[in-house]
Design a protein around this motif. Structure first.
Motif, PDB file in Angstrom:
ATOM      1  N   ALA A 268       2.339  -7.710   1.295  1.00  0.00           N
ATOM      2  CA  ALA A 268       1.716  -8.758   0.484  1.00  0.00           C
ATOM      3  C   ALA A 268       1.682  -8.333  -0.981  1.00  0.00           C
ATOM      4  CB  ALA A 268       0.306  -9.033   0.991  1.00  0.00           C
ATOM      5  N   PHE A 269       1.761  -9.339  -1.885  1.00  0.00           N
ATOM      6  CA  PHE A 269       1.647  -9.089  -3.317  1.00  0.00           C
ATOM      7  C   PHE A 269       1.016 -10.316  -3.982  1.00  0.00           C
ATOM      8  CE2 PHE A 269       5.829 -10.848  -2.458  1.00  0.00           C
ATOM      9  CZ  PHE A 269       5.978 -11.861  -3.397  1.00  0.00           C
ATOM     10  N   ALA A 270       0.555 -10.130  -5.201  1.00  0.00           N
ATOM     11  CA  ALA A 270      -0.109 -11.221  -5.931  1.00  0.00           C
ATOM     12  C   ALA A 270       0.616 -11.486  -7.238  1.00  0.00           C
ATOM     13  CB  ALA A 270      -1.563 -10.853  -6.203  1.00  0.00           C
ATOM     14  N   ILE A 271       0.579 -12.765  -7.705  1.00  0.00           N
ATOM     15  CA  ILE A 271       1.191 -13.143  -8.981  1.00  0.00           C
ATOM     16  C   ILE A 271       0.197 -13.993  -9.769  1.00  0.00           C
ATOM     17  CG2 ILE A 271       3.008 -14.489 -10.096  1.00  0.00           C
ATOM     18  CD1 ILE A 271       4.884 -13.770  -7.929  1.00  0.00           C
ATOM     19  N   LYS A 272       0.008 -13.625 -11.030  1.00  0.00           N
ATOM     20  CA  LYS A 272      -0.803 -14.435 -11.948  1.00  0.00           C
ATOM     21  C   LYS A 272       0.134 -15.095 -12.957  1.00  0.00           C
ATOM     22  CE  LYS A 272      -4.240 -15.916 -14.522  1.00  0.00           C
ATOM     23  NZ  LYS A 272      -5.026 -17.084 -14.154  1.00  0.00           N
ATOM     24  N   ARG A 273       0.697 -14.303 -13.840  1.00  0.00           N
ATOM     25  CA  ARG A 273       1.677 -14.726 -14.835  1.00  0.00           C
ATOM     26  C   ARG A 273       1.387 -16.123 -15.386  1.00  0.00           C
ATOM     27  NH1 ARG A 273       3.507  -9.960 -16.427  1.00  0.00           N
ATOM     28  NH2 ARG A 273       4.050  -8.670 -14.631  1.00  0.00           N
ATOM     29  N   SER A 274       2.338 -17.058 -15.229  1.00  0.00           N
ATOM     30  CA  SER A 274       2.182 -18.410 -15.790  1.00  0.00           C
ATOM     31  C   SER A 274       1.487 -19.371 -14.838  1.00  0.00           C
ATOM     32  CB  SER A 274       3.565 -18.965 -16.163  1.00  0.00           C
ATOM     33  OG  SER A 274       4.386 -19.021 -15.023  1.00  0.00           O
ATOM     34  N   LEU A 275       1.078 -18.897 -13.667  1.00  0.00           N
ATOM     35  CA  LEU A 275       0.385 -19.778 -12.730  1.00  0.00           C
ATOM     36  C   LEU A 275      -1.034 -20.036 -13.205  1.00  0.00           C
ATOM     37  CD1 LEU A 275       1.593 -18.242  -9.343  1.00  0.00           C
ATOM     38  CD2 LEU A 275       2.563 -20.186 -10.597  1.00  0.00           C
ATOM     39  N   ALA A 276      -1.574 -21.162 -12.776  1.00  0.00           N
ATOM     40  CA  ALA A 276      -2.941 -21.513 -13.180  1.00  0.00           C
ATOM     41  C   ALA A 276      -3.933 -20.512 -12.622  1.00  0.00           C
ATOM     42  CB  ALA A 276      -3.269 -22.925 -12.699  1.00  0.00           C
ATOM     43  N   ASP A 277      -3.757 -20.115 -11.399  1.00  0.00           N
ATOM     44  CA  ASP A 277      -4.619 -19.141 -10.740  1.00  0.00           C
ATOM     45  C   ASP A 277      -3.748 -18.103 -10.044  1.00  0.00           C
ATOM     46  OD1 ASP A 277      -7.264 -20.376 -11.233  1.00  0.00           O
ATOM     47  OD2 ASP A 277      -6.425 -21.999  -9.991  1.00  0.00           O
ATOM     48  N   THR A 278      -4.368 -16.965  -9.771  1.00  0.00           N
ATOM     49  CA  THR A 278      -3.641 -15.924  -9.036  1.00  0.00           C
ATOM     50  C   THR A 278      -3.316 -16.418  -7.633  1.00  0.00           C
ATOM     51  OG1 THR A 278      -4.758 -14.169 -10.257  1.00  0.00           O
ATOM     52  CG2 THR A 278      -3.733 -13.569  -8.166  1.00  0.00           C
ATOM     53  N   GLU A 279      -2.059 -16.237  -7.232  1.00  0.00           N
ATOM     54  CA  GLU A 279      -1.646 -16.625  -5.880  1.00  0.00           C
ATOM     55  C   GLU A 279      -1.154 -15.401  -5.127  1.00  0.00           C
ATOM     56  OE1 GLU A 279       0.809 -20.017  -5.297  1.00  0.00           O
ATOM     57  OE2 GLU A 279       0.027 -21.064  -7.064  1.00  0.00           O
ATOM     58  N   TYR A 280      -1.397 -15.426  -3.840  1.00  0.00           N
ATOM     59  CA  TYR A 280      -1.025 -14.301  -2.993  1.00  0.00           C
ATOM     60  C   TYR A 280       0.105 -14.733  -2.052  1.00  0.00           C
ATOM     61  CZ  TYR A 280      -5.404 -12.356  -4.678  1.00  0.00           C
ATOM     62  OH  TYR A 280      -6.414 -11.894  -5.486  1.00  0.00           O
ATOM     63  N   PHE A 281       1.076 -13.823  -1.919  1.00  0.00           N
ATOM     64  CA  PHE A 281       2.237 -14.114  -1.077  1.00  0.00           C
ATOM     65  C   PHE A 281       2.412 -12.968  -0.080  1.00  0.00           C
ATOM     66  CE2 PHE A 281       2.769 -15.952  -5.239  1.00  0.00           C
ATOM     67  CZ  PHE A 281       3.143 -17.261  -4.970  1.00  0.00           C
ATOM     68  N   ASN A 282       2.848 -13.310   1.090  1.00  0.00           N
ATOM     69  CA  ASN A 282       3.069 -12.276   2.107  1.00  0.00           C
ATOM     70  C   ASN A 282       4.215 -12.676   3.017  1.00  0.00           C
ATOM     71  OD1 ASN A 282       1.761 -13.797   4.541  1.00  0.00           O
ATOM     72  ND2 ASN A 282       0.190 -13.836   2.945  1.00  0.00           N
ATOM     73  N   GLY A 283       4.845 -11.676   3.606  1.00  0.00           N
ATOM     74  CA  GLY A 283       5.968 -11.937   4.492  1.00  0.00           C
ATOM     75  C   GLY A 283       6.566 -10.647   5.044  1.00  0.00           C
ATOM     76  N   PRO A 284       7.494 -10.764   5.958  1.00  0.00           N
ATOM     77  CA  PRO A 284       8.118  -9.590   6.567  1.00  0.00           C
ATOM     78  C   PRO A 284       9.102  -8.903   5.609  1.00  0.00           C
ATOM     79  CG  PRO A 284       9.165 -11.563   7.384  1.00  0.00           C
ATOM     80  CD  PRO A 284       8.025 -12.018   6.531  1.00  0.00           C
ATOM     81  N   TYR A 285       9.260  -7.609   5.770  1.00  0.00           N
ATOM     82  CA  TYR A 285      10.241  -6.877   4.958  1.00  0.00           C
ATOM     83  C   TYR A 285      10.949  -5.839   5.811  1.00  0.00           C
ATOM     84  CZ  TYR A 285       6.635  -3.204   4.552  1.00  0.00           C
ATOM     85  OH  TYR A 285       5.697  -2.246   4.813  1.00  0.00           O
ATOM     86  N   LEU A 286      12.108  -5.408   5.320  1.00  0.00           N
ATOM     87  CA  LEU A 286      12.922  -4.396   5.993  1.00  0.00           C
ATOM     88  C   LEU A 286      13.279  -3.335   4.959  1.00  0.00           C
ATOM     89  CD1 LEU A 286      14.463  -3.734   8.691  1.00  0.00           C
ATOM     90  CD2 LEU A 286      16.449  -4.849   7.661  1.00  0.00           C
ATOM     91  N   GLY A 287      13.263  -2.063   5.373  1.00  0.00           N
ATOM     92  CA  GLY A 287      13.570  -1.020   4.396  1.00  0.00           C
ATOM     93  C   GLY A 287      13.962   0.296   5.021  1.00  0.00           C
ATOM     94  N   LEU A 288      14.335   1.239   4.167  1.00  0.00           N
ATOM     95  CA  LEU A 288      14.688   2.595   4.563  1.00  0.00           C
ATOM     96  C   LEU A 288      13.642   3.564   4.015  1.00  0.00           C
ATOM     97  CD1 LEU A 288      18.507   2.607   3.704  1.00  0.00           C
ATOM     98  CD2 LEU A 288      17.439   2.113   5.916  1.00  0.00           C
TER      99      LEU A 288
END
Length: 387
Positions: A268-288
């Motif tokens: 999960a990670f969060a983004i504020k930047r140009s958005l009106a409010d902070t939004e949180y996003f989450n999802g599956p990931y794959l890595g080494l």
């Protein structure tokens, strides 16, 4: 989800089963060979066993990396149990050896020392201690002068006894604990002696005798008797005498196959930047994962690693902005992780995003912090922990 859970159980119990099967390595004392010429086990404890020569009651093995000092050797020992008759010994090598390396092994065989050997040892120890004590003092007009401090004398006398027993071992495995406070008190007594009063403290002295010399000699005799009595008390116990030494040098260990740790998880990670409010996003990931050390020898660093990979899908904000990633058109993550419970890894780091605004279609790359949890499984051969 059920498939992932089943796979986790297989990996967990499979690893536990493999660990429970401790290997045995045979040492052929006649041929002076180990493990029938095969490399020794690496990165796991193992047993060394061999035929027990007649009369041998104590076996010690030193194991150390080739080219290193024998003083850094790991020592393992075996001794007979009471009066049971056995024809084999077995030692547990508890500290794992490094993979694809070479080691020196030294096998020492001891048997119970006979009376002649014990008398020889006692005589040599007592003679060396007496000589050392007498060479450490000088008689002066005001007292007895010592060339060494009391602590130095205690330390050096302890070393004299230790050196004399280099080829012997106490059957119960007890090392000499050092000379007692009684010896320290006797050494300290010299500081209170006044040789000018010697003639009043000596009985049975002949007229031609020098009273100071006789008084000093009496003290030295008492000191020697005190020291040798404690040495004899230790030597009165059962000692084992070294009768043979067998060595093997530059013997290889097995080369462990490498693995590629792959982790699949949810972050999960969060983004504020140009958005009106902070939004949180989450999802599956794959890595080494790239471990920072070998967990067999460095538990903390072996479970810690640098991880990198991608989220498996893109995201959309509530305002319709599209969140992807550079290069592979997916968010790219990188960070540090720590492995727990064999396959579970906690991750934290940063995710590289490509933010496309819905209105202007302007694209901007951002770096945001992220956290995640994943399952880690070693799948490939060839890439491994640092060794």
């Amino acid at each position: 989800m059920n498939k992932i859970f089943t796979l986790t159980l297989i990996v967990f119990f499979g690893a536990a089963s493999a660990f429970a099967q401790i290997k045995h390595v045979n040492f052929d004392v006649v041929g002076n060979t180990v493990n029938d010429g095969n490399p020794m086990p690496a990165e796991e404890p193992f047993y060394i066993k061999g035929t027990l020569p007649q009369g041998i009651e104590f076996v010690k093995v030193k194991v150390f990396e080739s080219g290193k000092s024998p003083s850094k050797a790991d020592e393992y020992s075996w001794k007979t149990a009471f009066e049971f008759k056995v024809n084999q010994y077995e030692l547990f090598v508890s500290k794992p050896l490094k993979s694809n390396d070479s080691y020196d092994l030294e096998f020492q065989y001891f048997q119970k020392a006979d009376e002649a050997q014990m008398e020889s040892v006692k005589s040599a120890v007592n003679m060396n201690l007496a000589s050392y004590i007498r060479s450490s003092f000088e008689v002066t007009g005001s007292g007895i002068k010592s060339f060494r401090s009391d602590q130095v004398m205690i330390t050096q006398m302890n070393q004299i006894l230790k050196d004399a027993l280099e080829d012997y071992r106490h059957f119960l495995g007890r090392d000499f604990s050092g000379f007692s406070d009684l010896v320290r008190q006797k050494l300290a007594q010299k500081d209170k002696m006044k040789l000018r009063r010697a003639k009043f403290n000596i009985l049975g002295k002949n007229k031609e005798d020098n009273s100071k010399a006789v008084y000093a000699e009496q003290y030295l005799e008492e000191l020697v008797e005190t020291v040798t009595a404690e040495a004899d008390q230790y030597l009165a116990k059962s000692l084992m005498a070294l009768v043979d030494v067998r060595t093997i040098t530059n013997y290889p260990t097995e080369k462990k196959p490498g693995t590629l740790p792959i982790n699949f998880g949810y972050g999960a990670f969060a983004i504020k930047r140009s958005l009106a409010d902070t939004e949180y996003f989450n999802g599956p990931y794959l890595g080494l994962s790239f471990p920072l050390g070998n967990k067999v020898f460095q538990k903390f660093l072996g479970n810690a690693s640098f991880s990198t990979g991608v989220f498996l899908n893109n995201f959309n904000s509530s305002q319709g902005d599209r969140i992807t990633g550079p290069l592979v058109n997916l968010p790219i993550h990188a960070g540090l992780g720590y492995k727990m419970f064999r396959v579970l890894r906690l991750n934290a780091g940063a995710v590289l995003l490509n933010f496309e605004e819905a209105d202007t279609k302007l694209k901007t790359n951002y770096i945001q912090p992220y956290v995640g949890v994943s399952l880690e499984i070693n799948l490939w051969m060839g890439l491994n922990d640092r060794r």
